[in-house]
Motif scaffolding. Sequence first.
Motif, PDB file in Angstrom:
ATOM      1  N   ASP A   1       0.838  -1.193   0.000  1.00 25.67           N
ATOM      2  CA  ASP A   1       0.000   0.000   0.000  1.00 25.67           C
ATOM      3  C   ASP A   1       0.879   1.251   0.000  1.00 25.67           C
ATOM      4  N   LEU A   2       0.302   2.359  -0.468  1.00 27.26           N
ATOM      5  CA  LEU A   2       0.992   3.645  -0.438  1.00 27.26           C
ATOM      6  C   LEU A   2       0.066   4.696   0.153  1.00 27.26           C
ATOM      7  N   VAL A   3       0.636   5.654   0.858  1.00 27.11           N
ATOM      8  CA  VAL A   3      -0.119   6.805   1.350  1.00 27.11           C
ATOM      9  C   VAL A   3       0.159   7.974   0.415  1.00 27.11           C
ATOM     10  N   VAL A   4      -0.881   8.464  -0.251  1.00 29.43           N
ATOM     11  CA  VAL A   4      -0.767   9.571  -1.196  1.00 29.43           C
ATOM     12  C   VAL A   4      -1.757  10.646  -0.794  1.00 29.43           C
ATOM     13  N   ARG A   5      -1.270  11.859  -0.594  1.00 26.21           N
ATOM     14  CA  ARG A   5      -2.089  12.983  -0.127  1.00 26.21           C
ATOM     15  C   ARG A   5      -2.918  12.609   1.096  1.00 26.21           C
ATOM     16  N   GLY A   6      -2.260  11.918   2.038  1.00 28.77           N
ATOM     17  CA  GLY A   6      -2.878  11.597   3.308  1.00 28.77           C
ATOM     18  C   GLY A   6      -3.825  10.421   3.295  1.00 28.77           C
ATOM     19  N   VAL A   7      -3.986   9.731   2.155  1.00 27.21           N
ATOM     20  CA  VAL A   7      -4.921   8.615   2.045  1.00 27.21           C
ATOM     21  C   VAL A   7      -4.149   7.341   1.712  1.00 27.21           C
ATOM     22  N   ARG A   8      -4.400   6.275   2.504  1.00 29.90           N
ATOM     23  CA  ARG A   8      -3.760   4.995   2.211  1.00 29.90           C
ATOM     24  C   ARG A   8      -4.467   4.340   1.031  1.00 29.90           C
ATOM     25  N   ARG A   9      -3.691   3.927   0.055  1.00 22.87           N
ATOM     26  CA  ARG A   9      -4.251   3.372  -1.175  1.00 22.87           C
ATOM     27  C   ARG A   9      -3.708   1.965  -1.384  1.00 22.87           C
ATOM     28  N   ALA A  10      -4.624   0.998  -1.384  1.00 19.20           N
ATOM     29  CA  ALA A  10      -4.256  -0.401  -1.614  1.00 19.20           C
ATOM     30  C   ALA A  10      -4.042  -0.621  -3.103  1.00 19.20           C
ATOM     31  N   ARG A  11      -2.943  -1.288  -3.457  1.00 16.79           N
ATOM     32  CA  ARG A  11      -2.598  -1.462  -4.862  1.00 16.79           C
ATOM     33  C   ARG A  11      -2.506  -2.943  -5.219  1.00 16.79           C
ATOM     34  N   GLN A  12      -2.808  -3.217  -6.468  1.00 17.80           N
ATOM     35  CA  GLN A  12      -2.608  -4.539  -7.040  1.00 17.80           C
ATOM     36  C   GLN A  12      -1.862  -4.376  -8.360  1.00 17.80           C
ATOM     37  N   ALA A  13      -0.947  -5.308  -8.617  1.00 19.12           N
ATOM     38  CA  ALA A  13      -0.191  -5.305  -9.862  1.00 19.12           C
ATOM     39  C   ALA A  13      -0.689  -6.425 -10.766  1.00 19.12           C
TER      40      ALA A  13
ATOM     41  N   LEU B   1       0.214  -1.245 -12.938  1.00 12.54           N
ATOM     42  CA  LEU B   1       0.121  -0.951 -11.507  1.00 12.54           C
ATOM     43  C   LEU B   1      -0.649   0.357 -11.304  1.00 12.54           C
ATOM     44  N   PRO B   2      -1.950   0.350 -11.614  1.00 15.16           N
ATOM     45  CA  PRO B   2      -2.720   1.586 -11.476  1.00 15.16           C
ATOM     46  C   PRO B   2      -2.805   2.039 -10.019  1.00 15.16           C
ATOM     47  N   LEU B   3      -2.834   3.358  -9.833  1.00 17.18           N
ATOM     48  CA  LEU B   3      -2.877   3.946  -8.494  1.00 17.18           C
ATOM     49  C   LEU B   3      -4.309   4.372  -8.188  1.00 17.18           C
ATOM     50  N   PRO B   4      -4.974   3.730  -7.225  1.00 15.00           N
ATOM     51  CA  PRO B   4      -6.365   4.081  -6.917  1.00 15.00           C
ATOM     52  C   PRO B   4      -6.517   5.564  -6.595  1.00 15.00           C
ATOM     53  N   GLY B   5      -7.532   6.174  -7.194  1.00 17.61           N
ATOM     54  CA  GLY B   5      -7.794   7.588  -6.991  1.00 17.61           C
ATOM     55  C   GLY B   5      -7.104   8.493  -7.977  1.00 17.61           C
ATOM     56  N   TYR B   6      -6.154   7.954  -8.752  1.00 12.50           N
ATOM     57  CA  TYR B   6      -5.414   8.767  -9.710  1.00 12.50           C
ATOM     58  C   TYR B   6      -5.451   8.172 -11.117  1.00 12.50           C
ATOM     59  N   SER B   7      -5.251   6.870 -11.228  1.00 14.66           N
ATOM     60  CA  SER B   7      -5.207   6.250 -12.543  1.00 14.66           C
ATOM     61  C   SER B   7      -6.593   6.197 -13.174  1.00 14.66           C
TER      62      SER B   7
END
Length: 376
Positions: A25-37, A55-61
Motif C-alpha cells: 500500500d501507499l499513502v498519497v495525499r494523506g490517504v492509504r491506497r491499496a494497490r494490485q499489480a 500498476l494503477p494507483l487508486p484515486g489517480y489512474s
Amino acid sequence: MTPAANLAPPLRLILQPPRRVAVADLVVRGVRRARQAVRIRLLDAQGTVGLGEALPLPGYSRDDAATAERVLAALALQCAGGGLSVPAAPAGAAQIVACLAPHEPVLAAAPSARFALECALLDLLARRDGVSAAAWLAQGRALQAVPVSVLLPEDLPGAVAAAAAAVARGHRVLKLKIARADRTAHEEDALLAAVRAAADAARSPASAPVRLRLDANGAMNPAQLPARLAALAQHGIELVEEPVAGAALLRLPALPLRWAADESLAEPGLAAALLRLPAASRPAAWVLKPAELGLTRCLAWAAAAAGSGLGVVVTHSLDGELGHAAACALAAALTTPPWPCGLAPHAGLRHPEPGPPVLPPPCKPGLGEADPGDAP
C-alpha cells in the motif's frame, strides 16, 4: 524498391495469461491506497522473455487492476493462435506502435494494460538486440544523463530532513505537494520556508542554487492563482505543476511563476491545444508519465514539446520496478535533455534506497529487471 527489412516476416510473440498480485500500500495525499499489480510475460521462439506490469494507483489512474487484468487476459486469448505480431521494420518505438495498433480498441479501456504491454515489448526487443531499453529506444542516438528531482514527504519534519539529505547528495530540485485541503496557505508557507532554509543550509557554497518545484494536482483556485503564485515566488520556485485542472489551463493569464501541464495531458486534444496558446500563456513544460499517457506517446509528445520550445519532465506514477525502469529509459533516450525528472526511487519500490542526483545511461539489457513472479 521496398527495403529488404520490410519483406521480413513479423516476429511472433506469445503473451502468457496475466497474473494479478497484491503489492505494498501507499499513502498519497494523506490517504492509504491499496494497490494490485498485473504482471505479464512475452516470449519469442528462442525463449527470450519480456516483462511488463500494470500498476494503477487508486484515486489517480484512469483504470484499475481488475480492468487491466481483464483486458490483458482477453488479448492473450485473442493472440493465442498466431501470437502477438511485431513487424520487422521500422525499427525502434514505431515497432511497438505498429504491434499494438490492431489492438487499440481493446487497450483503450485500460491505459495501464497498454503500458504493461509497451514495457514487455521494449524489454524483449531490447534483450533480443543485446542492448538496454534506453539504447533501443534511442536507435543510435547518444543517451542523456538525466538529472533527478526528489519528492519530499508531506509533513514538515519529514520534508525538512529529506530536503537536507537530498541536497547533501547533490540534488538541486526538490518537489513538494501544495494546495492540500488539510493545510492552510499560512501552514504551506511555513513548510516551504522551512524546506528552503534546510536546503540552503545543506548546500555547498560552490554548488548551484536549490530550486523548489511545486505540484498542485489541479487543486488551486483559478481566481486566486496569480496572487497565490506571487506569494509563493519568495521561496525560490522553479515551476508549479498542474496549478489548475483540465481546460482551465487554457484560460490562464500570464502568471508570475512558470507552470507545467501534468495530469491534464491525459485529456484528448488538450496537449495540442496547449501548444496553440500564445507564448505568454503557454506552459513552460510538460510532465510526461509513461504509465498514464503511454510510453511511445510520451516519446512523440516530448518531440512535439521540444519543437515548440517547451521543457519536458519525465516522471513515474509510483510504478513498480518495471514501470520505473521504463520511465528512466524514456528520459535517457530523449532527443533533447529533459529538465530534472521525477525518477528518484519511491516508497512503492521493493528496494527504495536513495538514488543519485543524476541517472547515468542504463547499461543492462532490456529493462534490467528480474521477473518478480508473484512476489509483492
